[in-house]
Design a protein around this motif. Structure first.
Motif, PDB file in Angstrom:
ATOM      1  N   CYS A 102       4.927 -50.709-107.196  1.00 13.18           N
ATOM      2  CA  CYS A 102       6.341 -51.086-107.150  1.00 13.18           C
ATOM      3  C   CYS A 102       7.175 -49.983-107.793  1.00 13.18           C
ATOM      4  CB  CYS A 102       6.555 -52.399-107.886  1.00 13.18           C
ATOM      5  SG  CYS A 102       8.292 -52.889-107.959  1.00 13.18           S
ATOM      6  N   ILE A 133      10.282 -58.717 -95.977  1.00 10.49           N
ATOM      7  CA  ILE A 133      11.033 -57.552 -96.446  1.00 10.49           C
ATOM      8  C   ILE A 133      12.210 -57.386 -95.492  1.00 10.49           C
ATOM      9  CG2 ILE A 133      10.974 -55.058 -96.832  1.00 10.49           C
ATOM     10  CD1 ILE A 133       7.945 -55.291 -97.108  1.00 10.49           C
ATOM     11  N   ALA A 135      14.605 -54.747 -94.486  1.00  8.71           N
ATOM     12  CA  ALA A 135      14.919 -53.319 -94.617  1.00  8.71           C
ATOM     13  C   ALA A 135      15.980 -52.915 -93.588  1.00  8.71           C
ATOM     14  CB  ALA A 135      13.652 -52.477 -94.439  1.00  8.71           C
ATOM     15  N   SER A 136      16.724 -53.918 -93.092  1.00 13.89           N
ATOM     16  CA  SER A 136      17.660 -53.667 -91.993  1.00 13.89           C
ATOM     17  C   SER A 136      18.875 -52.855 -92.406  1.00 13.89           C
ATOM     18  CB  SER A 136      18.122 -55.016 -91.419  1.00 13.89           C
ATOM     19  OG  SER A 136      18.762 -55.770 -92.450  1.00 13.89           O
ATOM     20  N   PRO A 138      20.907 -49.748 -93.978  1.00 14.36           N
ATOM     21  CA  PRO A 138      20.532 -48.324 -94.070  1.00 14.36           C
ATOM     22  C   PRO A 138      20.291 -47.828 -95.494  1.00 14.36           C
ATOM     23  CG  PRO A 138      22.847 -48.573 -93.403  1.00 14.36           C
ATOM     24  CD  PRO A 138      22.220 -49.927 -93.334  1.00 14.36           C
ATOM     25  N   MET A 141      17.454 -52.166 -99.716  1.00 11.95           N
ATOM     26  CA  MET A 141      16.322 -52.950 -99.213  1.00 11.95           C
ATOM     27  C   MET A 141      16.165 -54.221-100.043  1.00 11.95           C
ATOM     28  SD  MET A 141      12.371 -51.729 -98.727  1.00 11.95           S
ATOM     29  CE  MET A 141      11.769 -52.249-100.331  1.00 11.95           C
ATOM     30  N   ASP A 143      13.336 -56.883-100.884  1.00 12.54           N
ATOM     31  CA  ASP A 143      11.914 -57.247-100.782  1.00 12.54           C
ATOM     32  C   ASP A 143      11.714 -58.594-101.460  1.00 12.54           C
ATOM     33  OD1 ASP A 143       9.207 -57.556-100.814  1.00 12.54           O
ATOM     34  OD2 ASP A 143       8.750 -55.503-101.446  1.00 12.54           O
ATOM     35  N   ARG A 146       9.289 -59.765-104.384  1.00  8.52           N
ATOM     36  CA  ARG A 146       9.491 -59.489-105.804  1.00  8.52           C
ATOM     37  C   ARG A 146      10.643 -60.283-106.415  1.00  8.52           C
ATOM     38  NH1 ARG A 146       9.388 -53.056-104.417  1.00  8.52           N
ATOM     39  NH2 ARG A 146       7.147 -52.871-104.056  1.00  8.52           N
ATOM     40  N   LYS A 208      17.587 -47.726-101.218  1.00  8.07           N
ATOM     41  CA  LYS A 208      16.562 -47.027-100.442  1.00  8.07           C
ATOM     42  C   LYS A 208      16.448 -45.567-100.865  1.00  8.07           C
ATOM     43  CE  LYS A 208      16.161 -49.458 -96.056  1.00  8.07           C
ATOM     44  NZ  LYS A 208      16.325 -49.297 -94.603  1.00  8.07           N
TER      45      LYS A 208
ATOM     46  N   GLY B  49       4.794 -52.141 -92.818  1.00 12.63           N
ATOM     47  CA  GLY B  49       5.960 -52.884 -93.297  1.00 12.63           C
ATOM     48  C   GLY B  49       6.483 -52.369 -94.620  1.00 12.63           C
ATOM     49  N   ARG B  50       5.659 -51.606 -95.345  1.00 11.74           N
ATOM     50  CA  ARG B  50       6.128 -51.083 -96.630  1.00 11.74           C
ATOM     51  C   ARG B  50       7.028 -49.872 -96.393  1.00 11.74           C
ATOM     52  NH1 ARG B  50       6.190 -54.958 -99.719  1.00 11.74           N
ATOM     53  NH2 ARG B  50       7.133 -53.383-101.060  1.00 11.74           N
ATOM     54  N   TRP B  53       8.687 -44.384 -98.865  1.00  8.10           N
ATOM     55  CA  TRP B  53       8.652 -43.694-100.153  1.00  8.10           C
ATOM     56  C   TRP B  53       7.631 -44.312-101.119  1.00  8.10           C
ATOM     57  CZ3 TRP B  53      12.956 -46.122 -98.085  1.00  8.10           C
ATOM     58  CH2 TRP B  53      13.284 -47.368 -98.634  1.00  8.10           C
ATOM     59  N   GLU B  54       7.175 -45.495-100.759  1.00  9.36           N
ATOM     60  CA  GLU B  54       6.177 -46.179-101.576  1.00  9.36           C
ATOM     61  C   GLU B  54       4.754 -45.693-101.264  1.00  9.36           C
ATOM     62  OE1 GLU B  54       5.658 -50.518-100.969  1.00  9.36           O
ATOM     63  OE2 GLU B  54       7.252 -50.686-102.435  1.00  9.36           O
ATOM     64  N   GLU B 390      12.996 -46.909 -87.817  1.00 11.39           N
ATOM     65  CA  GLU B 390      14.352 -46.538 -88.222  1.00 11.39           C
ATOM     66  C   GLU B 390      14.811 -47.284 -89.478  1.00 11.39           C
ATOM     67  OE1 GLU B 390      13.408 -48.038 -85.507  1.00 11.39           O
ATOM     68  OE2 GLU B 390      14.488 -49.930 -85.347  1.00 11.39           O
ATOM     69  N   ASN B 391      14.097 -48.363 -89.840  1.00 16.91           N
ATOM     70  CA  ASN B 391      14.409 -49.081 -91.077  1.00 16.91           C
ATOM     71  C   ASN B 391      13.634 -48.539 -92.276  1.00 16.91           C
ATOM     72  OD1 ASN B 391      16.232 -50.799 -89.881  1.00 16.91           O
ATOM     73  ND2 ASN B 391      14.742 -52.426 -89.526  1.00 16.91           N
ATOM     74  N   ASP B 392      12.935 -47.443 -92.085  1.00 17.27           N
ATOM     75  CA  ASP B 392      12.138 -46.796 -93.142  1.00 17.27           C
ATOM     76  C   ASP B 392      10.823 -47.510 -93.425  1.00 17.27           C
ATOM     77  OD1 ASP B 392      14.187 -44.886 -93.527  1.00 17.27           O
ATOM     78  OD2 ASP B 392      15.228 -46.222 -94.907  1.00 17.27           O
ATOM     79  N   GLN B 393      10.401 -48.392 -92.540  1.00 18.64           N
ATOM     80  CA  GLN B 393       9.157 -49.129 -92.766  1.00 18.64           C
ATOM     81  C   GLN B 393       8.002 -48.513 -91.981  1.00 18.64           C
ATOM     82  OE1 GLN B 393      11.304 -52.916 -91.801  1.00 18.64           O
ATOM     83  NE2 GLN B 393       9.958 -53.766 -93.379  1.00 18.64           N
TER      84      GLN B 393
END
Lengths: 235, 476
Positions: A102, A133, A135-136, A138, A141, A143, A146, A208, B49-50, B53-54, B390-393
């Motif tokens: 994390c 999650i 992440a829609s 830009p 995010m 999650d 958590r 992000k 799905g993560r 950057w993780e 495009e959502n960074d996943q």
């Protein structure tokens, strides 16, 4: 009416002002009462129950309870400490908190509380709930794995950003943070500069592409446990 | 007489756990040997799905032995995702220092703690003595060196990644910290001692190999192709380069292949009895296209090493085979110690480079949807391949870890040893020892290779043609 009143926390007399909550008075006096949903920039709601103290013998959330002259408060009794550990423990097992990857690790208030309370493993069974999650957006995010339902994002959006991006929805174990958008966070008026994107105590609402920019050793709780800043003011 | 099967479980003194099965044909001869990896983790699936950057921090949790390799391979892939093809000098050098620190500690750990008991006491020595405690008793100086060298590498990792295990130093597009001059000075104080110990361990490995060359040439050895990254000028480069594959004789199969295209050159096969995949060079097919990676392959594939002492050692190494690739399984140990020395030389070179104290840590670029990161991990070439939406996943992850590349070679090595040392249908202590020694030469990390979890001991089983187990030996 005097400007100053006196309360007692764990046997120590403390000067307080009548408009203060127990938490504010304790902070000012350098006495740390653990908390999670409370934040100095937000109106308190007493939802997480981590700051519960015994106030003249009765459990009260210190973040919402105003001080009264002569009030006797118990903050660090074995029973209260165990109560807090239980609550923190439940937050861990009711979510999916994988500290090891994390990005909030080291600066996470939930993790820091667990360290402060010496919680190395949960006493309750993991629930491993199915969480999403979002992440829609830009730049931000969400999650849900958590989330600890502190509602800081809800209040920050309303009180500080003048928006209404987040809302608590559902009941009980199903309760979660919802967004006021057609489908997801990307449909809301959320912006990366919103305070709501900053005040999450855990890694649920994160900006992000920040990720692990802060090296280990310089994170919020790498050097000293959570609450040390308040206790440090005691002297 | 029916076909029989022998199983060795667990294989000891390797990272992770495995099981060996030896199949006998109807005349009692070894028909096949299999190294089974029976653990499964599924990182490639649950990383989906993560956010990207993780990934460098998440995926390194595959392993506690060489997490730095996964951390850096994933970070290199994520550099591509954020559109960065060239890191800042400080970022690249910090990552290289981290990587050489990793190589240094991993090779030292393997040689001193896992392998030296076999070399110092012999394969048939009493197992109660033939272990790291026995080494500490009889060769205390060596045991201390092993510990101190490992510590040195681990401290470098901590200084560059933040923690000795599972740090966060490499981030997409760069690093999150530099090396302070105080940290640098601490490492410089000890580097000469480290290099002296590297020379000593290289000598042990070399002398052992040359003294036993006739036995070792026939000990689980076989001809094979070799694969590694090499620099554009053909030099060994453990952090970055292009793919080169050579035959057993040293002829190029492909060379200077941009690893973003690895999947056009390398394919993977799955077999029912192992969770570990079997990679091969596509144009040669699964039968002939399998290859070796790791120290032996890297010494064989590169044209030269760009540090003087390791280069002299490489020439010395290749003189045994008249400049041709060395295909002796046990020569891995000698090759590994050449790399240990090379890593030490590289660490010294980097510590004397003021770029490590620079403040320009991050580069930026245009986002991309897919990227591959490769690195030469201690055990060999490590492939990380990701797609990000495009959502960074992350939407797709494919990992070919070093030990997976050596899957077929390890099976061949076990088969060779079994053919030579199995007598009758009984698993002797001698056979058990030698099978383990052959596997250990590859320094396999089985938990990584299967992305596996948990602890599994080594078992050897002997099974007949009808699939009935006729002997079994367990070592916990």
């Amino acid at each position: 009416m005097s400007d100053s009143i006196t309360i007692t926390i764990d046997g120590k007399e403390i000067e307080a002002r009548p408009e203060q909550t127990i938490l504010e008075a304790a902070d000012a006096a350098g006495v740390y009462i653990p908390r999670l949903c409370s934040h100095p920039d937000l109106k308190p709601i007493g939802s997480c129950r981590v700051c519960v103290v015994l106030c003249d013998g009765r459990p009260q959330a210190a973040c919402v309870k105003p001080v009264m002259d002569g009030m006797v408060i118990e903050n660090e009794t074995p029973a209260i400490l165990q109560h807090r550990k239980n609550i923190i423990d439940m937050m861990f097992v009711e979510g999916n908190h994988f500290c090891m990857f994390c990005e909030k690790s080291g600066s996470c208030e939930l993790q820091a509380l667990a360290y402060r309370f010496g919680i190395t493993a949960p006493q309750y069974p993991f629930q491993f709930p199915e969480k999403e999650i979002d992440a829609s957006h830009p730049d931000v995010m969400l999650d849900h794995n958590r989330c600890v339902m502190c509602a800081r994002c809800v209040r920050a959006s309303q009180e500080l950003d003048g928006k209404n991006v987040f809302q608590s929805i559902g009941r009980g174990f199903e309760r979660k943070i919802g967004v006021n958008g057609e489908r997801a966070l990307g449909d809301t008026e959320m912006e990366a500069t919103d305070r709501a994107a900053e005040l999450c105590p855990v890694g649920c609402v994160v900006k992000k592409r920040v990720g692990f920019a802060t090296p280990i050793g310089r994170r919020d709780y790498d050097a000293a446990p959570i609450g040390s800043n308040i206790e440090g003011e005691r002297s | 007489m029916s076909v029989k099967k022998i199983t060795i479980e667990p294989v000891t003194r390797v990272e992770g756990h495995g099981k060996v099965t030896i199949l006998l044909d109807e005349s009692g001869q070894v028909s096949q040997a299999r190294l089974h990896i029976v653990e499964f983790r599924g990182f490639e699936r649950f990383i989906q799905g993560r956010p990207y950057w993780e990934v460098p921090v998440l995926v390194q949790r595959l392993c506690g032995i060489c997490p730095v390799s996964h951390h850096l391979a994933a970070a290199k892939a994520m550099d591509g995702i954020v559109g960065v093809d060239q890191l800042t000098p400080t970022a690249e050098k910090i990552r290289r220092l981290m990587h050489y620190g990793q190589m240094f500690q991993s090779h030292a750990l393997h040689f001193f703690h896992l392998v030296s008991p076999d070399l110092l006491f012999g394969f048939d020595a009493d197992p109660t003595e033939r272990n790291v405690i026995g080494v500490a008793r009889k060769f205390p100086d060596l045991a201390v060196q092993g510990v101190m060298m490992r510590k040195y590498g681990q401290e470098i990792i901590k200084a560059t990644a933040g923690k000795k295990i599972h740090g966060t130093g490499a981030v997409p597009g760069g690093v999150n910290k530099n090396l302070s001059s105080a940290e640098r000075d601490e490492f410089l104080k000890e580097i000469d001692q480290m290099l002296a110990w590297c020379r000593g361990s290289l000598k042990i490995a070399k002398d052992y190999t040359l003294e036993h060359i006739d036995e070792l040439a026939d000990f689980g050895s076989f001809d094979s192709n070799h694969v590694s990254l090499v620099r554009e000028d053909g030099a060994m480069d453990l952090y970055h380069g292009n793919l080169r594959a050579i035959t057993k004789d040293g002829d190029n199969i492909f060379d200077q292949v941009d690893y973003q295209d690895y999947f056009k050159y390398i394919a993977e096969e799955v077999k029912s009895w192992s969770y570990m995949k079997f990679p091969f060079i596509s144009e040669l097919g699964p039968e002939n296209g399998w290859y070796r990676v790791g120290p032996l392959a890297r010494i064989n594939t590169c044209d030269f090493i760009d540090t003087p002492e390791a280069e002299a050692a490489r020439k010395d190494f290749l003189s045994v085979t008249d400049g041709k690739p060395n295909n002796i399984t046990m020569a891995y140990h000698w090759a590994r110690m050449i790399e240990l020395l090379h890593s030490g030389e590289k660490i010294r070179e980097l510590l004397n480079d003021s770029d490590l104290q620079g403040d320009d840590l991050m580069a930026k670029g245009e986002r991309r949807g897919e990227s591959v990161g490769l690195i030469e991990a201690p055990r060999g070439t490590l492939f990380h391949h990701y797609k990000v939406d495009e959502n960074d996943q992350v939407t797709m992850a494919n990992l070919i870890v070093s030990t997976t590349n050596n899957n077929t070679p390890m099976n061949r090595a076990v088969e060779g040893v079994a053919r030579k040392y199995l007598s009758g249908a009984e698993i002797t202590e001698g056979l058990l020892n030698r099978v383990e020694v052959a596997i250990r030469a590859y320094d396999p990390c089985l938990s990584c290779a299967t992305h596996a979890m948990g602890r599994m001991p080594l078992v050897v089983e002997l099974e007949n043609a009808a699939g009935q187990r006729i002997d079994r030996r367990v070592r916990d």
